[in-house]
Motif scaffolding. Structure first.
Motif, PDB file in Angstrom:
ATOM      1  N   SER A 187     -26.313  24.179  33.373  1.00 32.09           N
ATOM      2  CA  SER A 187     -25.313  23.414  34.104  1.00 32.09           C
ATOM      3  C   SER A 187     -24.530  24.335  35.014  1.00 32.09           C
ATOM      4  O   SER A 187     -24.293  25.497  34.684  1.00 32.09           O
ATOM      5  CB  SER A 187     -24.337  22.733  33.135  1.00 32.09           C
ATOM      6  OG  SER A 187     -25.001  21.837  32.277  1.00 32.09           O
ATOM      7  N   SER A 246     -30.911  18.539  39.494  1.00 37.65           N
ATOM      8  CA  SER A 246     -30.263  17.242  39.679  1.00 37.65           C
ATOM      9  C   SER A 246     -28.763  17.460  39.794  1.00 37.65           C
ATOM     10  O   SER A 246     -28.262  18.545  39.482  1.00 37.65           O
ATOM     11  CB  SER A 246     -30.584  16.301  38.515  1.00 37.65           C
ATOM     12  OG  SER A 246     -30.092  16.822  37.295  1.00 37.65           O
ATOM     13  N   SER A 247     -28.072  16.424  40.242  1.00 37.42           N
ATOM     14  CA  SER A 247     -26.623  16.536  40.388  1.00 37.42           C
ATOM     15  C   SER A 247     -25.934  15.300  39.853  1.00 37.42           C
ATOM     16  O   SER A 247     -26.508  14.205  39.852  1.00 37.42           O
ATOM     17  CB  SER A 247     -26.247  16.770  41.854  1.00 37.42           C
ATOM     18  OG  SER A 247     -26.575  15.643  42.630  1.00 37.42           O
ATOM     19  N   ASP A 248     -24.709  15.486  39.413  1.00 36.02           N
ATOM     20  CA  ASP A 248     -23.857  14.393  38.950  1.00 36.02           C
ATOM     21  C   ASP A 248     -22.546  14.503  39.713  1.00 36.02           C
ATOM     22  O   ASP A 248     -21.707  15.361  39.387  1.00 36.02           O
ATOM     23  CB  ASP A 248     -23.630  14.501  37.447  1.00 36.02           C
ATOM     24  CG  ASP A 248     -22.834  13.335  36.883  1.00 36.02           C
ATOM     25  OD1 ASP A 248     -22.113  12.670  37.664  1.00 36.02           O
ATOM     26  OD2 ASP A 248     -22.911  13.102  35.670  1.00 36.02           O
ATOM     27  N   SER A 249     -22.385  13.674  40.733  1.00 37.28           N
ATOM     28  CA  SER A 249     -21.195  13.770  41.581  1.00 37.28           C
ATOM     29  C   SER A 249     -19.926  13.378  40.836  1.00 37.28           C
ATOM     30  O   SER A 249     -18.837  13.828  41.198  1.00 37.28           O
ATOM     31  CB  SER A 249     -21.367  12.906  42.825  1.00 37.28           C
ATOM     32  OG  SER A 249     -22.398  13.428  43.640  1.00 37.28           O
ATOM     33  N   ALA A 250     -20.036  12.556  39.820  1.00 36.10           N
ATOM     34  CA  ALA A 250     -18.856  12.167  39.047  1.00 36.10           C
ATOM     35  C   ALA A 250     -18.302  13.358  38.269  1.00 36.10           C
ATOM     36  O   ALA A 250     -17.103  13.417  37.984  1.00 36.10           O
ATOM     37  CB  ALA A 250     -19.190  11.032  38.095  1.00 36.10           C
ATOM     38  N   LYS A 251     -19.177  14.303  37.951  1.00 38.01           N
ATOM     39  CA  LYS A 251     -18.767  15.472  37.183  1.00 38.01           C
ATOM     40  C   LYS A 251     -18.765  16.749  38.021  1.00 38.01           C
ATOM     41  O   LYS A 251     -18.483  17.832  37.487  1.00 38.01           O
ATOM     42  CB  LYS A 251     -19.699  15.669  35.977  1.00 38.01           C
ATOM     43  CG  LYS A 251     -19.650  14.532  34.984  1.00 38.01           C
ATOM     44  CD  LYS A 251     -20.567  14.792  33.800  1.00 38.01           C
ATOM     45  CE  LYS A 251     -20.480  13.668  32.774  1.00 38.01           C
ATOM     46  NZ  LYS A 251     -21.372  13.894  31.602  1.00 38.01           N
ATOM     47  N   ASN A 252     -19.109  16.646  39.310  1.00 39.57           N
ATOM     48  CA  ASN A 252     -19.208  17.833  40.178  1.00 39.57           C
ATOM     49  C   ASN A 252     -20.066  18.913  39.503  1.00 39.57           C
ATOM     50  O   ASN A 252     -19.699  20.100  39.457  1.00 39.57           O
ATOM     51  CB  ASN A 252     -17.818  18.401  40.502  1.00 39.57           C
ATOM     52  CG  ASN A 252     -17.122  17.630  41.600  1.00 39.57           C
ATOM     53  OD1 ASN A 252     -17.568  16.540  41.980  1.00 39.57           O
ATOM     54  ND2 ASN A 252     -16.032  18.162  42.090  1.00 39.57           N
ATOM     55  N   THR A 253     -21.189  18.494  39.019  1.00 37.04           N
ATOM     56  CA  THR A 253     -22.052  19.396  38.251  1.00 37.04           C
ATOM     57  C   THR A 253     -23.502  19.253  38.710  1.00 37.04           C
ATOM     58  O   THR A 253     -23.966  18.144  38.988  1.00 37.04           O
ATOM     59  CB  THR A 253     -21.945  19.093  36.743  1.00 37.04           C
ATOM     60  OG1 THR A 253     -20.589  19.295  36.323  1.00 37.04           O
ATOM     61  CG2 THR A 253     -22.854  20.002  35.925  1.00 37.04           C
ATOM     62  N   TYR A 287     -27.441  20.381  37.552  1.00 42.38           N
ATOM     63  CA  TYR A 287     -28.222  20.770  36.385  1.00 42.38           C
ATOM     64  C   TYR A 287     -29.568  21.355  36.802  1.00 42.38           C
ATOM     65  O   TYR A 287     -30.119  20.988  37.841  1.00 42.38           O
ATOM     66  CB  TYR A 287     -28.469  19.554  35.493  1.00 42.38           C
ATOM     67  CG  TYR A 287     -27.208  18.869  35.036  1.00 42.38           C
ATOM     68  CD1 TYR A 287     -26.742  17.724  35.682  1.00 42.38           C
ATOM     69  CD2 TYR A 287     -26.477  19.360  33.962  1.00 42.38           C
ATOM     70  CE1 TYR A 287     -25.583  17.098  35.285  1.00 42.38           C
ATOM     71  CE2 TYR A 287     -25.312  18.740  33.547  1.00 42.38           C
ATOM     72  CZ  TYR A 287     -24.868  17.604  34.214  1.00 42.38           C
ATOM     73  OH  TYR A 287     -23.712  16.999  33.808  1.00 42.38           O
TER      74      TYR A 287
END
Length: 120
Positions: free
Chosen positions: A21, A71-78, A80
């Motif tokens: 992460s 991959s990315s998770d914009s809600a978590k600014n993260t 992977y």
């Protein structure tokens, strides 16, 4: 101030999996690209993968194609990095970096890294 914090490294047997992460802060996540680099002992850093957050366009280095997924998770600014079918040659310190484009990612801000060790 751009800050990137990597996590998820560890020791795994060959054939195993890890998910790294990269938690980002200090900039507008959607405007950037986030990339992963790795540096094995005694070697130069090499690019592993990159993702453009705005549209999800992704890129992979040949040695990891078909085994790693970014991959990315914009809600978590993260961002992977899912690493499957790990090999001993994947052993390295893994860094994430942020810049405006994947083509210039190496010139951006880097995190401190997370260590991945793959035993044979």
């Amino acid at each position: 101030e751009v800050q990137l914090v990597e996590s998820g490294g560890g020791l795994v047997q060959a054939g195993g999996s890890l998910r790294l992460s990269c938690a980002a802060s200090g900039f507008t996540f959607a405007d950037y690209a986030i990339g992963w680099f790795r540096q094995a002992p005694g070697k130069e850093p090499e690019g592993v993968s990159c993702i453009r957050i705005s549209d999800g366009s992704d890129y992979y280095a040949d040695p990891v194609k078909g085994r790693f997924t970014i991959s990315s998770d914009s809600a978590k600014n993260t961002v992977y990095l899912q690493m499957n079918s790990l090999k001993p040659e994947d052993t390295a310190l893994y860094y994430c970096a942020a810049h405006y484009h994947c083509s210039t990612i190496e010139f951006g801000s880097w995190g401190r890294g997370t260590r991945v060790t793959v035993s044979s």
